[in-house]
Design a protein around this motif. Structure first.
Motif, PDB file in Angstrom:
ATOM      1  N   GLU A 205       7.272  -7.226  -4.806  1.00 25.20           N
ATOM      2  CA  GLU A 205       7.456  -5.936  -4.128  1.00 25.20           C
ATOM      3  C   GLU A 205       6.805  -4.808  -4.921  1.00 25.20           C
ATOM      4  O   GLU A 205       6.184  -3.908  -4.348  1.00 25.20           O
ATOM      5  CB  GLU A 205       8.940  -5.661  -3.914  1.00 25.20           C
ATOM      6  CG  GLU A 205       9.566  -6.573  -2.876  1.00 25.20           C
ATOM      7  CD  GLU A 205      11.088  -6.512  -2.827  1.00 25.20           C
ATOM      8  OE1 GLU A 205      11.711  -5.993  -3.786  1.00 25.20           O
ATOM      9  OE2 GLU A 205      11.646  -7.004  -1.828  1.00 25.20           O
ATOM     10  N   LEU A 206       6.915  -4.862  -6.247  1.00 30.51           N
ATOM     11  CA  LEU A 206       6.266  -3.852  -7.092  1.00 30.51           C
ATOM     12  C   LEU A 206       4.744  -3.948  -6.991  1.00 30.51           C
ATOM     13  O   LEU A 206       4.055  -2.921  -6.979  1.00 30.51           O
ATOM     14  CB  LEU A 206       6.716  -3.998  -8.549  1.00 30.51           C
ATOM     15  CG  LEU A 206       8.169  -3.624  -8.835  1.00 30.51           C
ATOM     16  CD1 LEU A 206       8.551  -4.005 -10.267  1.00 30.51           C
ATOM     17  CD2 LEU A 206       8.394  -2.135  -8.589  1.00 30.51           C
TER      18      LEU A 206
ATOM     19  N   GLY B 224       5.098  -2.300   4.263  1.00 31.70           N
ATOM     20  CA  GLY B 224       4.796  -1.900   2.898  1.00 31.70           C
ATOM     21  C   GLY B 224       4.388  -3.019   1.966  1.00 31.70           C
ATOM     22  O   GLY B 224       4.293  -2.809   0.755  1.00 31.70           O
ATOM     23  N   CYS B 225       4.133  -4.202   2.510  1.00 27.73           N
ATOM     24  CA  CYS B 225       3.691  -5.318   1.668  1.00 27.73           C
ATOM     25  C   CYS B 225       2.711  -6.160   2.469  1.00 27.73           C
ATOM     26  O   CYS B 225       2.238  -5.732   3.522  1.00 27.73           O
ATOM     27  CB  CYS B 225       4.890  -6.150   1.197  1.00 27.73           C
ATOM     28  SG  CYS B 225       4.504  -7.113  -0.297  1.00 27.73           S
TER      29      CYS B 225
ATOM     30  N   CYS C  56       3.135  -4.883  -4.391  1.00 32.23           N
ATOM     31  CA  CYS C  56       2.807  -4.281  -3.097  1.00 32.23           C
ATOM     32  C   CYS C  56       2.792  -2.763  -3.203  1.00 32.23           C
ATOM     33  O   CYS C  56       1.863  -2.105  -2.715  1.00 32.23           O
ATOM     34  CB  CYS C  56       3.821  -4.709  -2.036  1.00 32.23           C
ATOM     35  SG  CYS C  56       3.738  -6.456  -1.633  1.00 32.23           S
ATOM     36  N   LYS C  57       3.822  -2.199  -3.822  1.00 27.30           N
ATOM     37  CA  LYS C  57       3.910  -0.741  -3.954  1.00 27.30           C
ATOM     38  C   LYS C  57       2.730  -0.161  -4.719  1.00 27.30           C
ATOM     39  O   LYS C  57       2.309   0.959  -4.460  1.00 27.30           O
ATOM     40  CB  LYS C  57       5.218  -0.349  -4.629  1.00 27.30           C
ATOM     41  CG  LYS C  57       6.420  -0.533  -3.737  1.00 27.30           C
ATOM     42  CD  LYS C  57       7.709  -0.154  -4.435  1.00 27.30           C
ATOM     43  CE  LYS C  57       8.887  -0.439  -3.520  1.00 27.30           C
ATOM     44  NZ  LYS C  57      10.159  -0.233  -4.182  1.00 27.30           N
ATOM     45  N   SER C  58       2.198  -0.928  -5.667  1.00 28.82           N
ATOM     46  CA  SER C  58       1.061  -0.444  -6.453  1.00 28.82           C
ATOM     47  C   SER C  58      -0.274  -0.931  -5.873  1.00 28.82           C
ATOM     48  O   SER C  58      -1.326  -0.752  -6.491  1.00 28.82           O
ATOM     49  CB  SER C  58       1.194  -0.858  -7.916  1.00 28.82           C
ATOM     50  OG  SER C  58       1.162  -2.263  -8.034  1.00 28.82           O
ATOM     51  N   SER C  59      -0.236  -1.558  -4.691  1.00 32.31           N
ATOM     52  CA  SER C  59      -1.437  -2.078  -4.015  1.00 32.31           C
ATOM     53  C   SER C  59      -2.228  -3.042  -4.895  1.00 32.31           C
ATOM     54  O   SER C  59      -3.450  -3.075  -4.866  1.00 32.31           O
ATOM     55  CB  SER C  59      -2.342  -0.927  -3.545  1.00 32.31           C
ATOM     56  OG  SER C  59      -1.664  -0.125  -2.619  1.00 32.31           O
TER      57      SER C  59
END
Length: 168
Positions: free
Chosen positions: A18-19, A155-156, A21-24
Motif C-alpha cells: 500500500e505504501l 489508489g493502487c 502504491c501511495k508513492s507510485s
C-alpha cells in the motif's frame, strides 16, 4: 513461524505494498507481489483475464474469479525469481527475467521470460549470462513467455490480466 506471526508478517507485506502504491513505486509494488501470496490475494482484481496465445496471437481467454486464480507465474526462491511452474517438471534452474513498464495511464505491464543462466560468470553474486530456453542468448526485444497487467484502482494497482505466450 506461528500462525499469529505469519498473519502479522503478511499484514506488514500488504502495508508495504500500500505504501508503494501511495508513492507510485511500481517496481517496489511488483517485488512485493512476487514475494507475497497475501499481497497477490489483496491486489488481484475481482476477475483475472487469463489468456494462452500462440506465436500469431491467437488463442483462448478465460475469466478467472479472484478466489480461484492460482496461476501467478513467478515465485521468489532465495532472493531469485524463478518460474512458479517450470516448463520441465523439476527444473530448479529455470529463472525468470522481467521488464516492468508503467504507462501514462498508470497501468503496469510486466513482461516475463523464462531463462537458464550459463557462464561466463562475472563477480561473486552474478548468476551468469541468461539464455532463453531455446538456447539463444536472452534478448529483451524478443517476445517473452508472458505479460502481467495491473490496472489502477482505489489508489493502487490490481492484477487484471495474465497473458501467456507459446514461443516457437
Amino acid at each position: 513461524m506461528s500462525e499469529e506471526e505469519r498473519r502479522l508478517f503478511e499484514a506488514q507485506q500488504v502495508e508495504q505494498a500500500e505504501l508503494a502504491c501511495k508513492s507510485s513505486d511500481a517496481k517496489a509494488f511488483f517485488n512485493l507481489v512476487v514475494q507475497s501470496p497475501a499481497v497477490r490475494r489483496r491486489f488481484t482484481d475481482d476477475t483475472v483475464e487469463y489468456s494462452e496465445l500462440d506465436a500469431k496471437g491467437a488463442g483462448k481467454t478465460t475469466l478467472i474469479p479472484r478466489a480461484a486464480y492460482d496461476r501467478f507465474p513467478i515465485r521468489m526462491v532465495d532472493f531469485q525469481w524463478k518460474s512458479a511452474q517450470p516448463l520441465k517438471r523439476g527444473d530448479d534452474d529455470e529463472h525468470v527475467l522481467t521488464e516492468l513498464n508503467l504507462s501514462q495511464t498508470n497501468r503496469i505491464a510486466v513482461d516475463w521470460t523464462r531463462v537458464h543462466y550459463r557462464a561466463p560468470f562475472e563477480g561473486e553474486e552474478n548468476l551468469g549470462t541468461p539464455y532463453d530456453l531455446d538456447g539463444k542468448r536472452y534478448a529483451p526485444d524478443r517476445p517473452g513467455h508472458g505479460t502481467l497487467l495491473f490496472v489502477p484502482l482505489d489508489g493502487c494497482w490490481y492484477l487484471a490480466a495474465d497473458i501467456r505466450r507459446t514461443r516457437r
